[in-house]
Design a protein around this motif. Structure first.
Motif, PDB file in Angstrom:
ATOM      1  N   VAL A 170     -12.913 -51.322 -17.957  1.00 27.62           N
ATOM      2  CA  VAL A 170     -13.053 -50.102 -17.163  1.00 27.62           C
ATOM      3  C   VAL A 170     -13.933 -49.144 -17.962  1.00 27.62           C
ATOM      4  O   VAL A 170     -13.567 -48.694 -19.047  1.00 27.62           O
ATOM      5  N   ALA A 171     -15.112 -48.851 -17.413  1.00 25.39           N
ATOM      6  CA  ALA A 171     -16.073 -48.008 -18.121  1.00 25.39           C
ATOM      7  C   ALA A 171     -16.000 -46.550 -17.701  1.00 25.39           C
ATOM      8  O   ALA A 171     -16.551 -45.678 -18.379  1.00 25.39           O
ATOM      9  N   ALA A 172     -15.324 -46.289 -16.573  1.00 24.47           N
ATOM     10  CA  ALA A 172     -15.302 -44.925 -16.050  1.00 24.47           C
ATOM     11  C   ALA A 172     -14.104 -44.720 -15.148  1.00 24.47           C
ATOM     12  O   ALA A 172     -13.576 -45.668 -14.549  1.00 24.47           O
ATOM     13  N   VAL A 173     -13.691 -43.472 -15.052  1.00 25.14           N
ATOM     14  CA  VAL A 173     -12.660 -43.069 -14.099  1.00 25.14           C
ATOM     15  C   VAL A 173     -13.171 -41.838 -13.358  1.00 25.14           C
ATOM     16  O   VAL A 173     -13.814 -40.967 -13.960  1.00 25.14           O
ATOM     17  N   GLU A 174     -12.929 -41.797 -12.054  1.00 24.55           N
ATOM     18  CA  GLU A 174     -13.315 -40.642 -11.251  1.00 24.55           C
ATOM     19  C   GLU A 174     -12.069 -40.075 -10.576  1.00 24.55           C
ATOM     20  O   GLU A 174     -11.448 -40.738  -9.748  1.00 24.55           O
ATOM     21  N   ASN A 175     -11.696 -38.871 -10.955  1.00 29.70           N
ATOM     22  CA  ASN A 175     -10.514 -38.210 -10.404  1.00 29.70           C
ATOM     23  C   ASN A 175     -10.836 -36.775 -10.013  1.00 29.70           C
ATOM     24  O   ASN A 175     -11.832 -36.199 -10.464  1.00 29.70           O
ATOM     25  N   LYS A 176      -9.973 -36.191  -9.215  1.00 31.31           N
ATOM     26  CA  LYS A 176     -10.102 -34.779  -8.872  1.00 31.31           C
ATOM     27  C   LYS A 176      -9.718 -33.957 -10.086  1.00 31.31           C
ATOM     28  O   LYS A 176      -8.659 -34.150 -10.679  1.00 31.31           O
ATOM     29  N   PHE A 177     -10.594 -33.024 -10.460  1.00 29.57           N
ATOM     30  CA  PHE A 177     -10.347 -32.204 -11.656  1.00 29.57           C
ATOM     31  C   PHE A 177     -11.141 -30.920 -11.535  1.00 29.57           C
ATOM     32  O   PHE A 177     -12.351 -30.940 -11.273  1.00 29.57           O
ATOM     33  N   SER A 178     -10.472 -29.810 -11.697  1.00 30.97           N
ATOM     34  CA  SER A 178     -11.119 -28.497 -11.629  1.00 30.97           C
ATOM     35  C   SER A 178     -10.232 -27.497 -12.357  1.00 30.97           C
ATOM     36  O   SER A 178      -9.133 -27.839 -12.825  1.00 30.97           O
ATOM     37  N   LEU A 179     -10.662 -26.252 -12.422  1.00 30.40           N
ATOM     38  CA  LEU A 179      -9.832 -25.208 -13.014  1.00 30.40           C
ATOM     39  C   LEU A 179      -8.513 -25.045 -12.280  1.00 30.40           C
ATOM     40  O   LEU A 179      -7.517 -24.601 -12.861  1.00 30.40           O
ATOM     41  N   LEU A 180      -8.480 -25.408 -11.016  1.00 25.18           N
ATOM     42  CA  LEU A 180      -7.267 -25.272 -10.219  1.00 25.18           C
ATOM     43  C   LEU A 180      -6.464 -26.566 -10.120  1.00 25.18           C
ATOM     44  O   LEU A 180      -5.378 -26.575  -9.553  1.00 25.18           O
ATOM     45  N   ASP A 181      -6.998 -27.640 -10.630  1.00 27.25           N
ATOM     46  CA  ASP A 181      -6.295 -28.924 -10.598  1.00 27.25           C
ATOM     47  C   ASP A 181      -6.535 -29.621 -11.934  1.00 27.25           C
ATOM     48  O   ASP A 181      -7.500 -30.357 -12.112  1.00 27.25           O
ATOM     49  N   ARG A 182      -5.640 -29.374 -12.874  1.00 25.57           N
ATOM     50  CA  ARG A 182      -5.851 -29.803 -14.254  1.00 25.57           C
ATOM     51  C   ARG A 182      -4.841 -30.864 -14.686  1.00 25.57           C
ATOM     52  O   ARG A 182      -4.501 -30.984 -15.860  1.00 25.57           O
ATOM     53  N   ARG A 183      -4.394 -31.653 -13.731  1.00 26.96           N
ATOM     54  CA  ARG A 183      -3.378 -32.671 -14.030  1.00 26.96           C
ATOM     55  C   ARG A 183      -3.836 -33.643 -15.105  1.00 26.96           C
ATOM     56  O   ARG A 183      -3.023 -34.156 -15.873  1.00 26.96           O
ATOM     57  N   ASP A 184      -5.131 -33.915 -15.155  1.00 20.80           N
ATOM     58  CA  ASP A 184      -5.651 -34.919 -16.102  1.00 20.80           C
ATOM     59  C   ASP A 184      -6.014 -34.340 -17.464  1.00 20.80           C
ATOM     60  O   ASP A 184      -6.388 -35.091 -18.372  1.00 20.80           O
ATOM     61  N   GLU A 185      -5.897 -33.036 -17.616  1.00 18.90           N
ATOM     62  CA  GLU A 185      -6.447 -32.390 -18.814  1.00 18.90           C
ATOM     63  C   GLU A 185      -5.802 -32.887 -20.111  1.00 18.90           C
ATOM     64  O   GLU A 185      -6.489 -33.022 -21.136  1.00 18.90           O
ATOM     65  N   SER A 186      -4.514 -33.149 -20.076  1.00 15.67           N
ATOM     66  CA  SER A 186      -3.834 -33.584 -21.303  1.00 15.67           C
ATOM     67  C   SER A 186      -3.496 -35.070 -21.293  1.00 15.67           C
ATOM     68  O   SER A 186      -2.804 -35.557 -22.189  1.00 15.67           O
ATOM     69  N   SER A 187      -4.009 -35.796 -20.297  1.00 13.34           N
ATOM     70  CA  SER A 187      -3.676 -37.217 -20.200  1.00 13.34           C
ATOM     71  C   SER A 187      -4.933 -38.072 -20.045  1.00 13.34           C
ATOM     72  O   SER A 187      -5.438 -38.649 -21.017  1.00 13.34           O
ATOM     73  N   VAL A 188      -5.470 -38.149 -18.827  1.00 11.59           N
ATOM     74  CA  VAL A 188      -6.590 -39.052 -18.553  1.00 11.59           C
ATOM     75  C   VAL A 188      -7.866 -38.614 -19.271  1.00 11.59           C
ATOM     76  O   VAL A 188      -8.614 -39.454 -19.789  1.00 11.59           O
ATOM     77  N   VAL A 189      -8.127 -37.314 -19.320  1.00 13.62           N
ATOM     78  CA  VAL A 189      -9.367 -36.839 -19.957  1.00 13.62           C
ATOM     79  C   VAL A 189      -9.407 -37.207 -21.445  1.00 13.62           C
ATOM     80  O   VAL A 189     -10.388 -37.814 -21.903  1.00 13.62           O
TER      81      VAL A 189
END
Length: 281
Positions: A170-189
């Motif tokens: 897996v070379a890339a992941v595309e998820n919803k991410f913005s200042l208002l949706d930061r679910r991935d900030e401490s995990s997937v990112v």
């Protein structure tokens, strides 16, 4: 093309990409529904974005029932193909191994060129994930795409997908991410950064909501930038994030491009982070 300061290197891809790309949801039509009425404007906007250095374009077979891919194919004509990075996605109703390959072949026909990156759009519900991932490996083996990845996957599913693979990763992941949706900030990112993966952030402006935010506009005045440009630059400052705002009009594309070529100060980045830390999309 973007300057060195606006390129990010990704180990899994073995190359650098611009810090900002272009999304095409709504370009060429809606959910499996083609619309050719805006083709000229859409092609013009995408070509302008390429000229301004946003050489990553994200599309999908579902967008306009494939017509978005045709628009992208038209837009990239005449540009150095090695300088353009095309991402497309297979819908989970085509998640069986042979269907993944057939869908990729159809996407390549519509684009008129190979795909740099091919993603499963959402986790498959009716097909074992490993079957889908083996289909994606076959897509690379046949030269339809250079790399594969996943979209709308959490950390556990990403690791499950990787475990299915024998020849590719897996070379890339595309998820919803913005200042208002930061679910991935401490995990997937951070996981993607550690593993050398590209992280594509879709809906980075929350359908225009962040472009109208007064706090971001206030910060932007210090830099001569708009609220939208500040919101995108907040994401750009994070590795390995590449936001892909919608490129539906010339005006939007030119404004989005203004998010490159500068960086928020650490102080302003932290202030924005704190301001939005409790807000939800």
């Amino acid at each position: 093309m973007p300057g060195a300061g606006d390129l990010k290197y990704f180990k899994k891809l073995g190359r650098s990409l611009p810090s900002l790309g272009m999304g095409t949801w709504g370009i060429g039509g809606g959910y499996w529904s083609p619309d050719t009425s805006g083709d000229a404007e859409w092609v013009s906007a995408l070509r302008r974005g390429l000229e301004l250095g946003m050489t990553l374009i994200d599309t999908a077979e579902m967008y306009g029932g494939g017509h978005s891919e045709e628009v992208v194919g038209e837009a990239v004509k005449g540009f150095d193909r090695d300088e353009v990075f095309i991402v497309s996605k297979v819908w989970p109703t085509h998640a069986r191994r042979d269907d993944v390959v057939k869908a990729a072949e159809a996407s390549v026909r519509r684009l008129g060129t190979f795909m740099d990156l091919y993603l499963i759009h959402w986790p498959p519900a009716e097909v074992p994930l490993c079957e889908t991932m083996r289909g994606l490996e076959e897509v690379v083996r046949r030269g339809l795409a250079r790399f594969i990845g996943v979209s709308n996957f959490g950390l556990e599913l990403i690791e499950e997908a990787r475990a299915c693979l024998s020849r590719e990763d897996v070379a890339a992941v595309e998820n919803k991410f913005s200042l208002l949706d930061r679910r991935d900030e401490s995990s997937v990112v951070p996981y993607a950064e550690r593993e050398g993966m590209l992280y594509l952030a879709y809906t980075p402006l929350e359908k225009g909501q962040l472009a109208r935010d007064s706090f971001l506009a206030e910060v932007g005045r210090k830099y001569g930038k708009t609220a939208a440009q500040v919101a995108l630059n907040w994401l750009i400052k994070l590795n390995p994030v590449v936001p892909i705002p919608k490129a539906s009009s010339l005006a939007h594309v030119e404004e989005n491009a203004g998010a490159m070529g500068w960086r928020l100060s650490d102080e302003d980045w932290r202030a924005i982070s704190k301001r939005f830390s409790e807000l939800k999309a």
